[in-house]
Design a protein around this motif. Sequence first.
Motif, short mmCIF file in Angstrom:
data_model
loop_
_atom_site.label_atom_id
_atom_site.label_comp_id
_atom_site.label_asym_id
_atom_site.label_seq_id
_atom_site.Cartn_x
_atom_site.Cartn_y
_atom_site.Cartn_z
N ASP A 1 0.87 -1.17 0.00
CA ASP A 1 0.00 0.00 0.00
C ASP A 1 0.91 1.23 0.00
OD1 ASP A 1 -2.40 1.62 0.50
OD2 ASP A 1 -1.60 1.80 2.53
N LEU A 2 0.36 2.41 -0.27
CA LEU A 2 1.18 3.62 -0.33
C LEU A 2 1.00 4.53 0.89
CD1 LEU A 2 3.21 5.33 -1.93
CD2 LEU A 2 1.25 6.32 -3.17
N ASP A 3 -0.19 5.14 1.01
CA ASP A 3 -0.44 6.09 2.10
C ASP A 3 -0.45 5.37 3.44
OD1 ASP A 3 -2.26 8.80 0.79
OD2 ASP A 3 -1.44 7.19 -0.41
N GLY A 4 0.37 5.84 4.37
CA GLY A 4 0.40 5.23 5.69
C GLY A 4 1.27 4.01 5.77
N THR A 5 1.79 3.57 4.64
CA THR A 5 2.66 2.39 4.60
C THR A 5 4.06 2.77 4.14
OG1 THR A 5 0.78 0.93 4.16
CG2 THR A 5 2.97 0.07 3.64
N LEU A 6 4.16 3.38 2.97
CA LEU A 6 5.44 3.85 2.46
C LEU A 6 5.63 5.34 2.70
CD1 LEU A 6 5.65 2.05 -1.02
CD2 LEU A 6 6.46 1.24 1.21
N ALA B 1 6.45 12.64 3.04
CA ALA B 1 7.80 12.09 3.12
C ALA B 1 7.72 10.59 3.38
CB ALA B 1 8.58 12.77 4.25
N PRO B 2 8.73 9.85 2.94
CA PRO B 2 8.77 8.42 3.25
C PRO B 2 8.93 8.20 4.75
CG PRO B 2 10.33 8.97 1.50
CD PRO B 2 9.87 10.26 2.11
N TYR B 3 8.37 7.12 5.25
CA TYR B 3 8.64 6.73 6.62
C TYR B 3 10.11 6.30 6.72
CZ TYR B 3 3.64 6.90 7.52
OH TYR B 3 2.35 7.33 7.67
N GLU B 4 10.64 6.43 7.91
CA GLU B 4 12.07 6.16 8.13
C GLU B 4 12.45 4.75 7.67
OE1 GLU B 4 15.38 6.22 11.76
OE2 GLU B 4 13.28 6.69 12.16
N GLY B 5 13.47 4.67 6.83
CA GLY B 5 14.00 3.39 6.38
C GLY B 5 13.32 2.78 5.18
N ILE B 6 12.23 3.36 4.73
CA ILE B 6 11.47 2.77 3.63
C ILE B 6 12.25 2.79 2.30
CG2 ILE B 6 9.46 3.09 2.13
CD1 ILE B 6 8.80 1.53 4.63
N PRO B 7 12.86 3.91 1.89
CA PRO B 7 13.60 3.87 0.62
C PRO B 7 14.69 2.80 0.61
CG PRO B 7 13.26 6.13 1.31
CD PRO B 7 12.84 5.27 2.47
N GLU B 8 15.38 2.66 1.74
CA GLU B 8 16.44 1.65 1.84
C GLU B 8 15.86 0.24 1.79
OE1 GLU B 8 17.68 5.49 3.57
OE2 GLU B 8 15.95 4.19 3.93
N LEU B 9 14.69 0.05 2.41
CA LEU B 9 14.05 -1.26 2.39
C LEU B 9 13.69 -1.68 0.97
CD1 LEU B 9 12.65 -3.69 3.81
CD2 LEU B 9 10.57 -2.30 3.82
N TYR C 1 1.58 -9.16 0.82
CA TYR C 1 1.02 -7.81 0.79
C TYR C 1 1.34 -7.09 2.08
CZ TYR C 1 -2.46 -4.13 0.12
OH TYR C 1 -3.07 -2.92 -0.03
N VAL C 2 1.63 -5.79 1.99
CA VAL C 2 1.96 -4.98 3.16
C VAL C 2 1.08 -3.73 3.16
CG1 VAL C 2 3.76 -3.70 4.37
CG2 VAL C 2 4.36 -5.76 3.07
N GLY C 3 0.41 -3.49 4.28
CA GLY C 3 -0.46 -2.30 4.37
C GLY C 3 -0.64 -1.86 5.81
N ASP C 4 -1.44 -0.79 5.98
CA ASP C 4 -1.58 -0.20 7.31
C ASP C 4 -3.02 -0.08 7.79
OD1 ASP C 4 -2.26 3.21 7.16
OD2 ASP C 4 -2.05 1.99 5.36
N SER C 5 -3.98 -0.60 7.01
CA SER C 5 -5.38 -0.36 7.37
C SER C 5 -6.22 -1.62 7.26
CB SER C 5 -5.97 0.71 6.45
OG SER C 5 -6.22 0.17 5.16
N GLU C 6 -7.46 -1.49 7.73
CA GLU C 6 -8.40 -2.59 7.62
C GLU C 6 -8.71 -2.91 6.16
OE1 GLU C 6 -10.90 1.16 8.33
OE2 GLU C 6 -8.92 0.38 8.82
N VAL C 7 -8.66 -1.90 5.30
CA VAL C 7 -8.85 -2.13 3.86
C VAL C 7 -7.76 -3.05 3.33
CG1 VAL C 7 -8.88 -1.03 1.58
CG2 VAL C 7 -10.03 0.06 3.51
N ASP C 8 -6.54 -2.86 3.81
CA ASP C 8 -5.43 -3.69 3.35
C ASP C 8 -5.55 -5.13 3.83
OD1 ASP C 8 -4.00 -1.62 1.95
OD2 ASP C 8 -3.54 -0.78 3.91
N VAL C 9 -5.97 -5.30 5.08
CA VAL C 9 -6.17 -6.65 5.60
C VAL C 9 -7.20 -7.38 4.76
CG1 VAL C 9 -6.95 -8.01 7.58
CG2 VAL C 9 -5.50 -5.99 7.94
#
Length: 222
Positions: A13-18, A91-99, A168-176
């Motif tokens: 997912d993008l918003d809230g994840t990356l 902005a990207p969350y910390e460490g995301i570009p490197e991940l 799959y990786v996400g941050d919300s109930e929609v993602d689950v």
Amino acid sequence: MENSKKKKAVVFDLDGTLLNTLGDLRTAVNLALRAYKLPERSLEEVRMAVGNGIRKLISRSVPAGTAPEVEEQVFARFKEEYKLHCSDTTAPYEGIPELLKTLREEGFQVAVVSNKADFAVQELMKQYFPGAYDAALGETEGIARKPAPDMVEHVLRRLGVEKEDALYVGDSEVDVETARNVGVPCISVTWGFREKNVLEECGAGQFAENVDELYKAAHEND
């Protein structure tokens, strides 16, 4: 011996994840509301309204009982404002570009699927993660948005990856729910737009509290 079950693709997912996009979403929402003399929304209200696409975001942001034609005007204005302000504070969350870079170096294909408008997804991915992903898809006419499985399935076909080889990786109930509908494992990150207890209530079972845990979880799903 090489693990024959190693996953081939990670779909994010993008918003809230990356990306932490919340401030810019709030700015665009409130500029659109203000233009039609409607009450503005707090950061928390916008946070709870995102996840199901920008039309639903506006539907949740205008006051109850707003005339459909006014809501449509607010929606159009929001899109104009977000094009102008989509990267003011994002902005990207910390460490995301490197991940993302590390995962691709290790042979994973990296994709992003978001209910955000496709124009914004493409712009933000190019700006913040150039060369660090293999496919990106936002809300597109003719493809049902999440939590329907269609967007993820569309991207996996583009990548030539079977769902058995993806996670799959996400941050919300929609993602689950999206991961469940696709039939792939879901890793829920806890730094995004939903509290952990909300994710647990909707059935999330695998969590990452930081990028190191996300990296480990991706490999534990091999």
